[in-house]
Design a protein around this motif. Structure first.
Motif, PDB file in Angstrom:
ATOM      1  N   THR A  86       0.014   4.588   8.131  1.00  0.00           N
ATOM      2  CA  THR A  86      -0.629   4.472   8.488  1.00  0.00           C
ATOM      3  C   THR A  86      -0.549   5.043   9.976  1.00  0.00           C
ATOM      4  N   GLY A 144       0.339   2.328   0.282  1.00  0.00           N
ATOM      5  CA  GLY A 144      -1.063   3.231   0.436  1.00  0.00           C
ATOM      6  C   GLY A 144      -0.525   4.320   1.843  1.00  0.00           C
ATOM      7  N   VAL A 201      -1.184  -4.933  10.349  1.00  0.00           N
ATOM      8  CA  VAL A 201      -1.168  -4.220   8.705  1.00  0.00           C
ATOM      9  C   VAL A 201      -1.358  -5.268   8.291  1.00  0.00           C
ATOM     10  N   HIS A 202      -1.974  -4.723   6.824  1.00  0.00           N
ATOM     11  CA  HIS A 202      -2.644  -6.008   5.675  1.00  0.00           C
ATOM     12  C   HIS A 202      -1.672  -5.070   4.613  1.00  0.00           C
ATOM     13  N   ARG A 228      -5.831  -3.686  -4.521  1.00  0.00           N
ATOM     14  CA  ARG A 228      -6.107  -3.787  -3.297  1.00  0.00           C
ATOM     15  C   ARG A 228      -5.039  -3.272  -2.172  1.00  0.00           C
ATOM     16  N   GLU A 229      -5.594  -1.917  -1.277  1.00  0.00           N
ATOM     17  CA  GLU A 229      -3.996  -0.907  -0.578  1.00  0.00           C
ATOM     18  C   GLU A 229      -3.521  -1.654   0.514  1.00  0.00           C
ATOM     19  N   ARG A 230      -2.280  -1.455   1.044  1.00  0.00           N
ATOM     20  CA  ARG A 230      -2.410  -1.753   2.540  1.00  0.00           C
ATOM     21  C   ARG A 230      -2.821  -0.806   3.129  1.00  0.00           C
ATOM     22  N   THR A 231      -2.775  -1.793   4.519  1.00  0.00           N
ATOM     23  CA  THR A 231      -4.425  -0.952   5.609  1.00  0.00           C
ATOM     24  C   THR A 231      -3.793  -1.192   6.308  1.00  0.00           C
ATOM     25  N   GLU A 232      -3.999  -0.202   7.344  1.00  0.00           N
ATOM     26  CA  GLU A 232      -3.756  -0.623   8.956  1.00  0.00           C
ATOM     27  C   GLU A 232      -5.183  -1.496   9.591  1.00  0.00           C
ATOM     28  N   ILE A 233      -5.211  -2.486   9.368  1.00  0.00           N
ATOM     29  CA  ILE A 233      -6.450  -3.114  10.519  1.00  0.00           C
ATOM     30  C   ILE A 233      -7.083  -2.578  12.276  1.00  0.00           C
ATOM     31  N   ARG A 275       4.178  -1.172  -3.413  1.00  0.00           N
ATOM     32  CA  ARG A 275       3.430  -1.358  -2.232  1.00  0.00           C
ATOM     33  C   ARG A 275       3.733  -1.625  -0.999  1.00  0.00           C
TER      34      ARG A 275
END
Length: 253
Positions: free
Chosen positions: A134, A131, A25-26, A15-20, A126
Motif C-alpha cells: 500500500t 495484500g 490501514v485495515h 477480505r484484503e488488507r487495505t489502506e483506507i 495476511r
C-alpha cells in the motif's frame, strides 16, 4: 461448488488488507479465535472494580454511550491521570506487557512488515502484508512503547461521535482491535468532523492502525450491528481495544 473453496466465514473472496488513507490501514481477521477469547477474558477482568468500567461524562454535561475502562493511564475528557478521576478515584490498572507487545506487532503487520513469531494472531500471512503493497508510511524504527489502553464497550445502541485522539504527545500510530459485534467505523480527515470520510465495517478480530498523516484524523462509530459477533466468542456487544503511546514522560497526577 465445493464449499471448502470458500473462506471460513462463507464469503466468496477473503477480505484484503487495505489502506483506507495514507497511514491508515485495515487488516481483516488479524486476531485468531484463541487470541480473541484470551483478550475477551482479560477485558472482563480489567472491567471489574476498582478503576473498572465506567460511563464517561463530557465537560458539557453529556455522556458517552460506550462505556470505558483504561489501562496504564486513565483517559478523561480531555487528559490523562494516574487514577480514575472521573470514576471511583482508584489507581488505574497497569498496562500489561503482553498488550504492549501486541501493539508493536500490530503496527508491523499493518505497515507491511513481517508478523513476529509468537504473535498468536490468526491469518499471519495476511497480517504480514498479504495484500498489495500500500505504500503506507513507515514510522521510525525504535519499537514503540505502548503504555495506554482504552477499552470501550458498545451495546447495540451505543455510538461514538467523530473525534481525534489528540491528548498524547507521541505521534506513534494508534492501534485498534475489535471483538464481538461488527460496527460501522467512520474514518475522516484531520481538518474537520465532516466530509470527506469513509465508512467501513470492522468485524471481530479486525485490526485498524492509523499513524503518519492519518494520526490526527477524526473518526467515530455511527452504528453497531447487534447479533453479528461470532457465536463461539460468547460476547453480546462490541469491545474495542485502542492502544496508544502517550509520550507524556512522567505520568500526570
Amino acid at each position: 461448488m465445493d464449499g471448502e473453496l470458500l473462506p471460513a466465514d462463507g464469503e466468496l473472496f477473503p477480505r484484503e488488507r487495505t489502506e483506507i488513507a495514507p497511514g491508515a490501514v485495515h487488516v481483516p481477521d488479524w486476531l485468531g479465535p484463541d487470541l480473541q477469547r484470551e483478550l475477551l477474558d482479560a477485558c472482563r477482568a480489567w472491567a471489574r472494580p476498582p478503576a473498572g468500567l465506567r460511563t464517561v461524562r463530557t465537560p458539557g454535561g453529556g455522556t458517552m454511550t460506550a462505556r470505558q475502562v483504561c489501562l496504564g493511564l486513565h483517559w478523561y475528557p480531555y487528559g490523562y491521570a494516574r487514577t480514575a478521576v472521573d470514576g471511583d478515584g482508584a489507581p488505574v490498572k497497569p498496562m500489561p506487557g503482553r498488550l504492549a507487545e501486541l501493539g508493536r506487532q500490530a503496527v508491523a503487520a499493518a505497515y507491511g512488515g513481517p508478523s513476529p513469531a509468537g504473535t498468536g494472531a490468526g491469518t499471519g500471512s495476511r497480517a504480514g502484508g498479504g495484500g498489495a503493497d500500500t505504500g503506507a508510511p513507515a514510522e521510525p524504527e525504535p519499537p514503540y512503547a505502548y503504555d495506554i489502553a482504552l477499552i470501550n464497550f458498545y451495546e447495540g445502541d451505543s455510538r461514538m461521535g467523530m473525534h481525534r485522539d489528540a491528548e498524547e504527545r507521541s505521534g506513534a500510530p494508534v492501534v485498534s482491535l475489535s471483538l464481538g459485534d461488527t460496527c460501522v467505523f467512520r474514518f475522516g480527515n484531520a481538518a474537520s468532523r465532516g466530509r470527506p470520510y469513509q465508512d467501513l465495517r470492522l468485524r471481530s478480530g479486525d485490526l485498524f492502525v492509523f499513524g503518519g498523516p492519518a494520526r490526527l484524523a477524526y473518526h467515530g462509530v455511527p452504528k453497531v450491528l447487534p447479533g453479528t459477533a461470532p457465536p463461539w466468542l460468547g460476547l453480546t456487544g462490541r469491545l474495542n481495544i485502542t492502544l496508544r503511546v502517550g509520550g507524556l514522560g512522567t505520568a500526570p497526577g
